[in-house]
Design an enzyme around this catalytic site. Structure first.
Site, short mmCIF file in Angstrom:
data_model
loop_
_atom_site.label_atom_id
_atom_site.label_comp_id
_atom_site.label_asym_id
_atom_site.label_seq_id
_atom_site.Cartn_x
_atom_site.Cartn_y
_atom_site.Cartn_z
N ARG A 68 -5.47 3.22 -15.96
CA ARG A 68 -5.52 3.93 -14.67
C ARG A 68 -6.14 5.33 -14.75
NH1 ARG A 68 -2.01 5.16 -11.67
NH2 ARG A 68 -3.07 4.47 -9.80
N CYS A 77 -12.82 4.49 -29.00
CA CYS A 77 -14.08 5.19 -29.28
C CYS A 77 -14.90 5.46 -28.03
CB CYS A 77 -14.88 4.38 -30.28
SG CYS A 77 -13.91 4.07 -31.74
N GLU A 78 -14.33 6.12 -27.07
CA GLU A 78 -15.12 6.68 -25.98
C GLU A 78 -14.35 7.80 -25.31
OE1 GLU A 78 -15.56 4.07 -22.41
OE2 GLU A 78 -15.19 2.48 -23.86
N GLY A 106 0.75 -1.24 0.00
CA GLY A 106 0.00 0.00 0.00
C GLY A 106 0.79 1.29 0.00
N GLU A 155 3.73 -6.83 1.66
CA GLU A 155 3.30 -7.16 0.30
C GLU A 155 3.28 -5.93 -0.60
OE1 GLU A 155 -0.67 -8.47 1.05
OE2 GLU A 155 -0.08 -10.38 1.91
N PRO A 156 4.39 -5.25 -0.77
CA PRO A 156 4.38 -4.08 -1.64
C PRO A 156 4.32 -4.48 -3.12
CG PRO A 156 6.60 -4.48 -0.84
CD PRO A 156 5.73 -5.54 -0.23
N GLY A 157 3.57 -3.74 -3.88
CA GLY A 157 3.52 -3.95 -5.32
C GLY A 157 3.93 -2.68 -6.04
N ARG A 158 3.11 -1.65 -5.84
CA ARG A 158 3.27 -0.41 -6.58
C ARG A 158 4.65 0.23 -6.35
NH1 ARG A 158 -1.16 2.82 -7.99
NH2 ARG A 158 -2.35 1.85 -6.34
N TYR A 162 -9.31 5.47 -12.43
CA TYR A 162 -9.12 6.07 -11.10
C TYR A 162 -8.83 7.57 -11.17
CZ TYR A 162 -7.75 1.15 -10.43
OH TYR A 162 -7.67 -0.21 -10.45
#
Ligand code: LLP
Length: 421
Positions: free
Chosen positions: A314, A346-347, A239, A275-278, A318
């Protein structure tokens, strides 16, 4: 610090000029720096130095086999959340005893795969899951090592879609009910309780929520021990946030996060897992893309790129900010412009940035999205029938394609037309 820097007027990844890779693999593509990945992993090891610990890379952030192998060779464990992730971790050479299995909805089949293959611990999130795991373990003649993920009801002060530690979120067992659940687990012969797990959210830019949550975990650990449980491991989740906007953000450093851990749970003599990811992968990767057109709208300029929200979701999902920089270093005093940076999908949600001031760009120019190494490639899709973009890893002066771009035929031929159509 990362290893994407301008040198001789062009962006380099470590010692390789980015245009050289673009010429070899075509655009768009993801590009990772092995040196940055290794360095970020080391930062966590250093932050926890002196504590018995294991850094389990949250491979949901980036699950390319080459990235996993690099992490594993440096001693990292893995935090997995599906059978697919478990099997990828094993395929990358990570031993089962360094893999923790998280996730709110593990199926019995996933439990079986991990139990048969070898697993360090399951982070169990509910009583029905506990019962299921007990049954699966017994049916295999095994005992499953278990930590319960508790929900400490702490506001992590992050984007609502990635907050997990509040009572209203689907995650974990309410900390108020934990003692009851541990008591029940102790009576199940297919389970061995080994510890407590907590994870309150992602992209936290403030240490206080960690401090609060870990304090509550420490309190619970003492209580459970007093009640006779052998709490010997604490999984403190991931986190820790990263600076997405270089110019004006400075989230806490791993070493400061380590101090919070020492302060809150350091005296419990538990093995610490994180448990770091980012933080490990985010700023170790960029997405390189090419400007297709510069289009003048009624009241604004659009920079239309060859990458879209299917490649990097992303911003659409977000409202996330990614710095977007030219690959050719702008000369001092070079003209600047304001763009809406968009993809070809196309959006309207296919917008990477609105009103972004940056150096003036022209069709054919290369740009790099910074901080794209985590939750980038893993969240990509083939929406609009755009094949997944390749991933490339650099180490020193060498680079390798670590996932190639599929051909159109490969994409088309995955579908089948029934004989009756
Ligand atoms: N452990 C658990 C149980 C998790 O659910 C997560 C992330 C992590 C560890 C790793 O958290 P990190 O250190 O990476 O913050 N797709 C979103 C992020 C979703 C995070 C989900 N869980 C994004 O692009 O921002």
């Amino acid at each position: 610090m990362d290893h994407f820097i301008y040198r001789n007027g062009v962006l380099h990844a470590e010692d390789v000029p980015v245009p050289e890779i673009a010429a070899a693999v075509g655009t768009p593509f993801y590009l990772y720096s092995a040196a940055t990945l290794s360095r970020h992993l080391r930062l966590f090891d250093e932050a926890l130095e002196g504590l018995d610990h294991l850094v389990c890379f949250a491979m949901k952030a980036n699950s390319n086999l080459a990235v996993l192998k690099l992490m594993g060779d440096l001693g990292a464990g893995m935090d997995v959340v599906s059978a697919g992730e478990y099997l990828k971790a094993r395929a990358a050479g990570i031993p089962g005893e360094r893999i923790v299995f998280s996730g709110v909805g593990k199926t019995r089949e996933e439990m079986r795969i991990a139990l048969e293959g070898g697993i360090r611990q399951f982070n169990v999130e509910s009583e029905p899951e506990m019962e299921a795991l007990n049954e699966v373990a017994l049916s295999l003649g095994k005992v499953a090592p278990v930590a319960f993920r508790v929900n400490p009801d702490v506001d992590p002060r992050t984007h609502a879609k990635i907050a997990t530690g509040k009572a209203e979120n689907k995650f974990g067992i309410p900390i108020s009910r934990a003692a009851e659940v541990y008591a029940r687990a102790a009576r199940l012969p297919g389970l061995e309780v080994v510890g407590i797990d907590v994870h309150i959210g992602s992209q936290l830019t403030d240490l206080e929520p960690f401090e609060l949550a870990y304090g509550r975990v420490a309190e619970l650990a003492r209580r459970l021990r007093a009640e006779g449980h052998d709490i010997r491991r604490l999984d403190l989740g991931g986190g820790l946030g990263i600076p997405y906007e270089r110019a004006n953000s400075a989230p806490p450093l791993p070493v400061e996060y380590g101090e919070v851990i020492r302060r809150t749970v350091g005296d419990l003599d538990c093995e610490i897992e994180i448990e770091p990811g980012r933080l490990i992968a985010g700023n170790a990767g960029i997405m390189v893309s090419r400007v297709i057109y510069v289009k003048s709208g009624e009241d604004r300029e659009f920079l239309i790129l060859d990458s879209g929200m299917n490649d990097l979701v992303r911003p659409a999902m977000y409202e996330a900010h990614h710095d977007i920089i030219p690959v050719a270093e702008p000369a001092p005093g070079a003209e600047r412009a304001v763009y809406d940076v968009v993809g070809p999908i196309c959006e309207t949600g296919d917008t990477f940035a609105r009103g972004r001031e940056m150096p003036a760009m022209a069709a054919g120019d290369l740009v790099a999205f910074r901080s794209a190494g985590a939750y980038g490639a893993v969240m990509a899709s083939e929406y609009n029938s755009r094949p997944l973009i390749p991933e490339v890893m650099v180490r020193g002066d060498q680079f390798a394609v670590i996932r190639r771009r599929p051909s159109f035929d490969e994409m088309i031929n995955r579908d089948t037309i029934p004989p009756w159509l």
